[in-house]
Design an enzyme around this catalytic site. Structure first.
Site, PDB file in Angstrom:
ATOM      1  N   GLY A   1      32.657  47.741   3.311  1.00 46.01           N
ATOM      2  CA  GLY A   1      34.005  47.216   3.522  1.00 46.01           C
ATOM      3  C   GLY A   1      34.017  45.967   4.374  1.00 46.01           C
ATOM      4  N   THR A   2      33.213  45.956   5.415  1.00 44.22           N
ATOM      5  CA  THR A   2      33.209  44.809   6.321  1.00 44.22           C
ATOM      6  C   THR A   2      32.798  43.539   5.587  1.00 44.22           C
ATOM      7  OG1 THR A   2      32.669  46.254   8.170  1.00 44.22           O
ATOM      8  CG2 THR A   2      32.241  43.896   8.478  1.00 44.22           C
TER       9      THR A   2
ATOM     10  N   ASN B   1      43.547  52.829   7.454  1.00 43.99           N
ATOM     11  CA  ASN B   1      42.466  53.781   7.732  1.00 43.99           C
ATOM     12  C   ASN B   1      42.775  54.731   8.877  1.00 43.99           C
ATOM     13  OD1 ASN B   1      42.134  51.040   8.853  1.00 43.99           O
ATOM     14  ND2 ASN B   1      40.530  52.002  10.079  1.00 43.99           N
TER      15      ASN B   1
ATOM     16  N   GLN C   1      40.255  52.761   1.800  1.00 40.91           N
ATOM     17  CA  GLN C   1      40.723  54.140   2.011  1.00 40.91           C
ATOM     18  C   GLN C   1      41.546  54.634   0.831  1.00 40.91           C
ATOM     19  OE1 GLN C   1      39.941  56.116   4.576  1.00 40.91           O
ATOM     20  NE2 GLN C   1      38.904  54.595   5.843  1.00 40.91           N
TER      21      GLN C   1
ATOM     22  N   THR D   1      17.858  40.720  -2.817  1.00 38.97           N
ATOM     23  CA  THR D   1      17.605  41.846  -3.726  1.00 38.97           C
ATOM     24  C   THR D   1      18.695  42.902  -3.563  1.00 38.97           C
ATOM     25  OG1 THR D   1      15.244  41.451  -3.691  1.00 38.97           O
ATOM     26  CG2 THR D   1      15.945  43.666  -4.321  1.00 38.97           C
TER      27      THR D   1
ATOM     28  N   CYS E   1      34.872  52.030  14.196  1.00 34.35           N
ATOM     29  CA  CYS E   1      34.400  50.782  14.790  1.00 34.35           C
ATOM     30  C   CYS E   1      34.854  50.623  16.227  1.00 34.35           C
ATOM     31  CB  CYS E   1      34.925  49.596  14.006  1.00 34.35           C
ATOM     32  SG  CYS E   1      34.855  49.881  12.277  1.00 34.35           S
TER      33      CYS E   1
HETATM   34  C1  LIG Z   1      40.165  49.996   5.668  1.00 33.86           C
HETATM   35  C2  LIG Z   1      38.736  49.737   6.011  1.00 33.86           C
HETATM   36  N1  LIG Z   1      38.228  48.497   5.879  1.00 33.86           N
HETATM   37  C3  LIG Z   1      36.959  48.201   6.172  1.00 33.86           C
HETATM   38  C4  LIG Z   1      36.103  49.172   6.630  1.00 33.86           C
HETATM   39  C5  LIG Z   1      34.696  48.774   7.006  1.00 33.86           C
HETATM   40  O1  LIG Z   1      33.784  49.411   6.186  1.00 33.86           O
HETATM   41  P1  LIG Z   1      32.203  49.423   6.567  1.00 33.86           P
HETATM   42  O2  LIG Z   1      32.104  50.004   7.922  1.00 33.86           O
HETATM   43  O3  LIG Z   1      31.623  50.282   5.489  1.00 33.86           O
HETATM   44  O4  LIG Z   1      31.715  48.043   6.487  1.00 33.86           O
HETATM   45  C6  LIG Z   1      36.563  50.489   6.772  1.00 33.86           C
HETATM   46  C7  LIG Z   1      35.691  51.547   7.295  1.00 33.86           C
HETATM   47  O5  LIG Z   1      35.912  52.093   8.351  1.00 33.86           O
HETATM   48  C8  LIG Z   1      37.922  50.778   6.463  1.00 33.86           C
HETATM   49  O6  LIG Z   1      38.422  51.990   6.610  1.00 33.86           O
END
Ligand SMILES: Cc1ncc(COP(=O)(O)O)c(C=O)c1O
Length: 396
Positions: free
Chosen positions: A72-73, A152, A185, A243, A331
């Site tokens: 996601g990030t 989230n 989410q 890769t 996070c």
């Molecule tokens: C809405 C949302 N965006 C982004 C992320 C980031 O995902 P990741 O930690 O897998 O990079 C999350 C995960 O907590 C999320 O819930």
């Protein structure tokens, strides 16, 4: 009730489904690199392309519009930094919301340092923003709008289709502002279709849908160019060189297939458990506040502020009772600051401090909910007895 283990942190990461693991297992010993010219490489390339088609079909996109990322990030970063830097000469104003994930907010923070202007909208008391708010914030030089599909922490679902439609009638050069949504989410809990949502970019994440951690995808409409964040080979159209994470991609493919196939059965089942937990907490424990929208929320999300106590202290007690929940985003959970999402709802600092997220999942049972409802009230009472705080009831 006997001690049991209840995992209610699926929004942080859901355990890998055994069927997903079985698919990944098949590729564990595979030789070759997906970019290799020989047969071994071609098998892997075909497997990756099959997942690309799978992901695309679930969200109504074309396979060449899907890029695999590390989660996601990275997808959020790529959507935001990648388009802002690509189209900087078309405008330097971006609109987003205060309750977005850090992956969006921190990318925007970086862009401000690069000379972009960012407007962060205030969500309403339930955590949603409206199309009118977005349109009112538009400027002649707005190039990007980023609003998450479902939050989230508090589970509130934003009216993305309405915002997308409203933006479509305000586009310059048929393209700007671009519209990105983070659907990490939402996928598996509601229909996620790029045409119905009217979005140009959409973030996906396998870890939330019983796939492996560290793999995600970004949908980008064919007409949108992204400036890469890294440099190297020709993988992922050079936008994301390096890769490919083969095992992750295989896992994502099966995870998204299952999430979509089982959604119809999963949603009503988990919604009933969610509602039982909310009602049970509200009946048994005084001075609590449900964060997020009552109905318009993810089917597995329960976020409650318990007045007069610290969320972290309650988490520790819950952990000792075998209940694994969280104070919010994984996070930020390492810090003791209250969640920026709960604060963005306009609640006072003291109220935001005692917030706990219970995110249910496929394996959650009625007995799990009964166990939480049995364990939670005495733990809250115990912590309140030693608490120096006494929040005014008018705040919740
Ligand atoms: C809405 C949302 N965006 C982004 C992320 C980031 O995902 P990741 O930690 O897998 O990079 C999350 C995960 O907590 C999320 O819930």
């Amino acid at each position: 009730m006997d001690m049991r283990e209840v995992y209610v942190d699926h929004a942080a990461a859901a355990p890998i489904d055994t069927r997903v693991a079985a698919n990944m297992q098949e590729f564990l010993g595979a030789a070759g690199n997906p970019s290799s010219f020989h047969t071994k490489g071609k098998v892997l390339r075909d497997a990756i392309d099959a997942v690309r088609a799978q992901v695309a079909s679930v969200i109504g996109a074309r396979p060449d519009e899907v890029i695999f990322t590390s989660g996601g990030t990275e997808s959020d970063n790529l959507a935001i930094l990648g388009t802002a830097r690509q189209y900087a000469e078309k405008g330097k104003h971006i609109i987003s919301v205060k309750s977005e994930h850090e992956a969006v907010l921190e990318a925007l923070n970086q862009l401000e340092k690069e000379g972009f202007e960012v407007t962060l909208l205030d969500p309403d008391a339930f955590g949603a923003v409206s199309a009118d708010q977005v349109i009112a914030a538009l400027r002649d030089n707005t190039i990007l709008v980023s609003v998450m599909l479902a939050n989230n922490e508090i589970g509130t679902i934003n009216p993305i289709a309405e915002i997308g439609r409203a933006l479509n009638s305000n586009k310059r050069e048929n393209l700007f502002p671009l519209f990105h949504t983070d659907a990490c989410q939402a996928i598996g809990s509601m229909e996620v279709n790029i045409d119905a949502l009217h979005v140009d970019m959409l973030t996906l994440n396998a870890a939330k849908i019983y796939g492996p951690k560290g793999i995600g995808a970004l949908y980008t409409h064919r007409g949108v160019k992204l400036k890469s964040l890294q440099y190297g080979g020709s993988q992922e159209k050079r936008i994301r060189p390096g890769t490919e994470n083969l095992l992750g991609i295989i896992g994502l493919g099966e995870a998204i297939r299952l999430a979509e196939e089982e959604r119809e059965a999963y949603v009503p089942r988990v919604t009933a458990l969610r509602d039982k937990l909310i009602a049970g907490i509200q009946e048994r424990i005084p001075k609590v506040r449900l964060n997020g929208h009552r109905e318009n929320r993810l089917p597995n999300n329960v976020n409650i502020s318990f007045m007069d106590i610290e969320g972290e202290a309650l988490l520790l007690y819950l952990d000792a009772a075998g209940i694994y929940a969280s104070t919010g985003s994984a996070c930020t959970s390492a810090s003791l600051d209250p969640s920026h999402v709960i604060l963005s709802l306009g609640v006072p600092y003291e109220v935001a401090h005692g917030s706990i997220r219970f995110s249910l999942g496929r394996s959650t049972t009625e007995e799990d909910i009964d166990y939480i409802l049995e364990q939670l009230p005495p733990l809250v009472e115990k912590l309140r007895k030693i608490s120096p705080v006494n929040v005014d009831e008018r705040h919740f």
